[in-house]
Motif scaffolding. Structure first.
Motif, PDB file in Angstrom:
ATOM      1  N   THR A 139      24.026  10.321  96.038  1.00  0.00           N
ATOM      2  CA  THR A 139      22.813   9.516  95.887  1.00  0.00           C
ATOM      3  C   THR A 139      21.851  10.146  94.893  1.00  0.00           C
ATOM      4  O   THR A 139      21.233   9.445  94.087  1.00  0.00           O
ATOM      5  CB  THR A 139      22.113   9.340  97.247  1.00  0.00           C
ATOM      6  OG1 THR A 139      22.998   8.669  98.147  1.00  0.00           O
ATOM      7  CG2 THR A 139      20.833   8.517  97.103  1.00  0.00           C
TER       8      THR A 139
ATOM      9  N   HIS B 281      24.212  23.191  98.524  1.00  0.00           N
ATOM     10  CA  HIS B 281      25.371  23.666  99.287  1.00  0.00           C
ATOM     11  C   HIS B 281      25.422  23.045 100.680  1.00  0.00           C
ATOM     12  O   HIS B 281      26.511  22.751 101.201  1.00  0.00           O
ATOM     13  CB  HIS B 281      25.326  25.196  99.387  1.00  0.00           C
ATOM     14  CG  HIS B 281      26.469  25.778 100.166  1.00  0.00           C
ATOM     15  ND1 HIS B 281      27.763  25.819  99.673  1.00  0.00           N
ATOM     16  CD2 HIS B 281      26.522  26.336 101.416  1.00  0.00           C
ATOM     17  CE1 HIS B 281      28.559  26.367 100.578  1.00  0.00           C
ATOM     18  NE2 HIS B 281      27.837  26.696 101.642  1.00  0.00           N
ATOM     19  N   GLN B 282      24.262  22.834 101.284  1.00  0.00           N
ATOM     20  CA  GLN B 282      24.199  22.320 102.648  1.00  0.00           C
ATOM     21  C   GLN B 282      24.117  20.801 102.710  1.00  0.00           C
ATOM     22  O   GLN B 282      24.238  20.220 103.792  1.00  0.00           O
ATOM     23  CB  GLN B 282      22.996  22.927 103.374  1.00  0.00           C
ATOM     24  CG  GLN B 282      23.070  24.438 103.545  1.00  0.00           C
ATOM     25  CD  GLN B 282      21.817  25.026 104.192  1.00  0.00           C
ATOM     26  OE1 GLN B 282      20.821  24.326 104.379  1.00  0.00           O
ATOM     27  NE2 GLN B 282      21.871  26.304 104.535  1.00  0.00           N
ATOM     28  N   ALA B 283      23.917  20.157 101.591  1.00  0.00           N
ATOM     29  CA  ALA B 283      23.715  18.704 101.576  1.00  0.00           C
ATOM     30  C   ALA B 283      25.008  17.955 101.878  1.00  0.00           C
ATOM     31  O   ALA B 283      26.107  18.431 101.597  1.00  0.00           O
ATOM     32  CB  ALA B 283      23.179  18.269 100.217  1.00  0.00           C
ATOM     33  N   SER B 284      24.846  16.773 102.444  1.00  0.00           N
ATOM     34  CA  SER B 284      26.002  15.914 102.700  1.00  0.00           C
ATOM     35  C   SER B 284      26.486  15.317 101.392  1.00  0.00           C
ATOM     36  O   SER B 284      25.745  15.231 100.403  1.00  0.00           O
ATOM     37  CB  SER B 284      25.619  14.790 103.657  1.00  0.00           C
ATOM     38  OG  SER B 284      24.694  13.892 103.044  1.00  0.00           O
ATOM     39  N   MET B 285      27.734  14.883 101.363  1.00  0.00           N
ATOM     40  CA  MET B 285      28.291  14.277 100.161  1.00  0.00           C
ATOM     41  C   MET B 285      27.537  13.002  99.801  1.00  0.00           C
ATOM     42  O   MET B 285      27.314  12.725  98.613  1.00  0.00           O
ATOM     43  CB  MET B 285      29.779  13.969 100.371  1.00  0.00           C
ATOM     44  CG  MET B 285      30.459  13.372  99.140  1.00  0.00           C
ATOM     45  SD  MET B 285      30.322  14.432  97.666  1.00  0.00           S
ATOM     46  CE  MET B 285      31.330  15.846  98.198  1.00  0.00           C
ATOM     47  N   GLU B 286      27.124  12.225 100.812  1.00  0.00           N
ATOM     48  CA  GLU B 286      26.380  10.996 100.537  1.00  0.00           C
ATOM     49  C   GLU B 286      25.061  11.300  99.831  1.00  0.00           C
ATOM     50  O   GLU B 286      24.700  10.626  98.861  1.00  0.00           O
ATOM     51  CB  GLU B 286      26.095  10.231 101.838  1.00  0.00           C
ATOM     52  CG  GLU B 286      25.371   8.902 101.601  1.00  0.00           C
ATOM     53  CD  GLU B 286      25.033   8.174 102.884  1.00  0.00           C
ATOM     54  OE1 GLU B 286      24.698   6.981 102.812  1.00  0.00           O
ATOM     55  OE2 GLU B 286      25.085   8.798 103.963  1.00  0.00           O
ATOM     56  N   SER B 287      24.354  12.333 100.295  1.00  0.00           N
ATOM     57  CA  SER B 287      23.085  12.697  99.668  1.00  0.00           C
ATOM     58  C   SER B 287      23.306  13.185  98.243  1.00  0.00           C
ATOM     59  O   SER B 287      22.529  12.859  97.334  1.00  0.00           O
ATOM     60  CB  SER B 287      22.366  13.766 100.488  1.00  0.00           C
ATOM     61  OG  SER B 287      21.910  13.245 101.721  1.00  0.00           O
ATOM     62  N   LEU B 288      24.348  13.988  98.028  1.00  0.00           N
ATOM     63  CA  LEU B 288      24.630  14.500  96.690  1.00  0.00           C
ATOM     64  C   LEU B 288      24.936  13.375  95.710  1.00  0.00           C
ATOM     65  O   LEU B 288      24.421  13.347  94.588  1.00  0.00           O
ATOM     66  CB  LEU B 288      25.812  15.480  96.743  1.00  0.00           C
ATOM     67  CG  LEU B 288      25.544  16.848  97.379  1.00  0.00           C
ATOM     68  CD1 LEU B 288      26.845  17.623  97.524  1.00  0.00           C
ATOM     69  CD2 LEU B 288      24.542  17.639  96.550  1.00  0.00           C
TER      70      LEU B 288
ATOM     71  N   GLU C 242      17.553  12.896 103.505  1.00  0.00           N
ATOM     72  CA  GLU C 242      18.289  13.357 104.678  1.00  0.00           C
ATOM     73  C   GLU C 242      18.797  14.789 104.490  1.00  0.00           C
ATOM     74  O   GLU C 242      19.023  15.509 105.466  1.00  0.00           O
ATOM     75  CB  GLU C 242      19.464  12.417 104.956  1.00  0.00           C
ATOM     76  CG  GLU C 242      19.041  11.015 105.384  1.00  0.00           C
ATOM     77  CD  GLU C 242      20.227  10.079 105.551  1.00  0.00           C
ATOM     78  OE1 GLU C 242      21.380  10.550 105.348  1.00  0.00           O
ATOM     79  OE2 GLU C 242      20.021   8.892 105.863  1.00  0.00           O
ATOM     80  N   SER C 243      18.980  15.216 103.240  1.00  0.00           N
ATOM     81  CA  SER C 243      19.486  16.559 102.960  1.00  0.00           C
ATOM     82  C   SER C 243      18.542  17.414 102.126  1.00  0.00           C
ATOM     83  O   SER C 243      18.664  18.638 102.118  1.00  0.00           O
ATOM     84  CB  SER C 243      20.833  16.469 102.227  1.00  0.00           C
ATOM     85  OG  SER C 243      21.817  15.835 103.016  1.00  0.00           O
TER      86      SER C 243
END
Length: 289
Positions: A211, A202-209, A28-29
């Protein structure tokens, strides 16, 4: 079977099954190349600690080309093409396609190592391929989904070659050191994907990070140690056969985690895949007795 072995099986199956929906979340990110690179980089960094703690020896120079090639196929190719495939293929369907790895490995061993395969092996192969064919039409997305299944098949082929050609090196170095070497090698090849990664993070969501961190620290590392322990106690065949439960658990985790409901066609195709793989595996076990 001891409780410790059961826990090892449970850890490996659960973590590997969770990787399929986790990849979907990570995508997603992140682009597939960035996701695969970060996952392997995190795993490689974590492996430095046990390597130092156990005073792990470095491989011999003459084995470096083989380690690099196997690391590229088993980790760079596998993780990258699996991530590309999961852009269009559901996590559950991808897990069923990957479950053909033992069967593809047996086919490769037949041609490269001259191991016997037999009528049941060929029948199982044809059955499993028909199941993959059914999965390729899942959800009716047409050409894109078929290409996604092809990408997952390429990932499966890379992993299968890795499993077939690693045997001599496993004997020489041991399961854990050799796996560590090849993960590091696979990570080395993925470093070509570094450009643009910082911006993606930097642009990724916290959930993606979170994960991606999970993928690197858990499914990429721990299952290999768990299966190594189980294999040392129960033998390789039982450890491999237990992993056939992975797709079933992957569907359940995907449903709970990302709300991915499997279609009847993907379930039917997955059942056919497992039937084909099981047919070949049971015949192989019968011949050993």
């Amino acid at each position: 079977m001891s409780i410790s072995v059961l826990l090892a099986y449970a850890a490996a199956i659960t973590l590997w099954a969770s990787a399929f929906p986790a990849i979907r979340v990570g995508l997603e990110s992140f682009e597939p190349l960035h996701l695969s690179m970060l996952r392997l980089l995190i795993g490689s960094t974590a492996l430095v600690i046990p390597a130092i703690a156990t005073n792990m020896k470095l491989p011999e120079r003459k084995d470096l080309p083989a380690i690099l090639i196997l690391g590229f196929l088993g980790f760079s190719v596998y993780h990258t093409f699996l991530s590309i495939g999961e852009e269009t293929v559901s996590a559950g369907a991808a897990s069923f396609v990957v479950s053909t790895t033992p069967l593809v490995s047996a086919l490769l061993a037949r041609f490269f190592l001259k191991e016997t395969f037999g009528t049941y092996g060929w029948a199982g192969s044809i059955t499993a391929l028909f199941g993959v064919f059914l999965i390729s039409f899942d959800t009716g997305k047409g050409f894109n989904l078929e290409m996604g299944v092809l990408m997952v098949l390429i990932a499966t082929l890379g992993e299968s070659v890795y499993f077939v050609l690693q045997s001599n090196y496993l004997t020489k170095y041991g399961f854990i050191p050799f796996t560590t070497y090849t993960i590091w090698a696979g990570t080395l090849f993925m470093l070509v994907s570094v450009p643009g990664t910082a911006e993606a993070i930097h642009q990724a969501s916290m959930e993606s990070l979170l994960t991606v961190m999970y993928l690197g620290l858990f499914p990429t590392v721990i299952p290999y140690f768990a299966i190594a322990y189980a294999t040392s106690k129960q033998g390789a065949s039982e450890a491999t056969s237990s992993l056939y439960l992975t797709p079933v658990l992957a569907i359940i985790i995907s449903w709970i985690w990302i709300g991915e409901t499997p279609t009847l066609l993907s379930i039917a195709g997955g059942a056919v895949v497992l039937a084909g793989v099981s047919l070949a595996a049971l015949y192989k076990e019968r011949n050993k007795k």
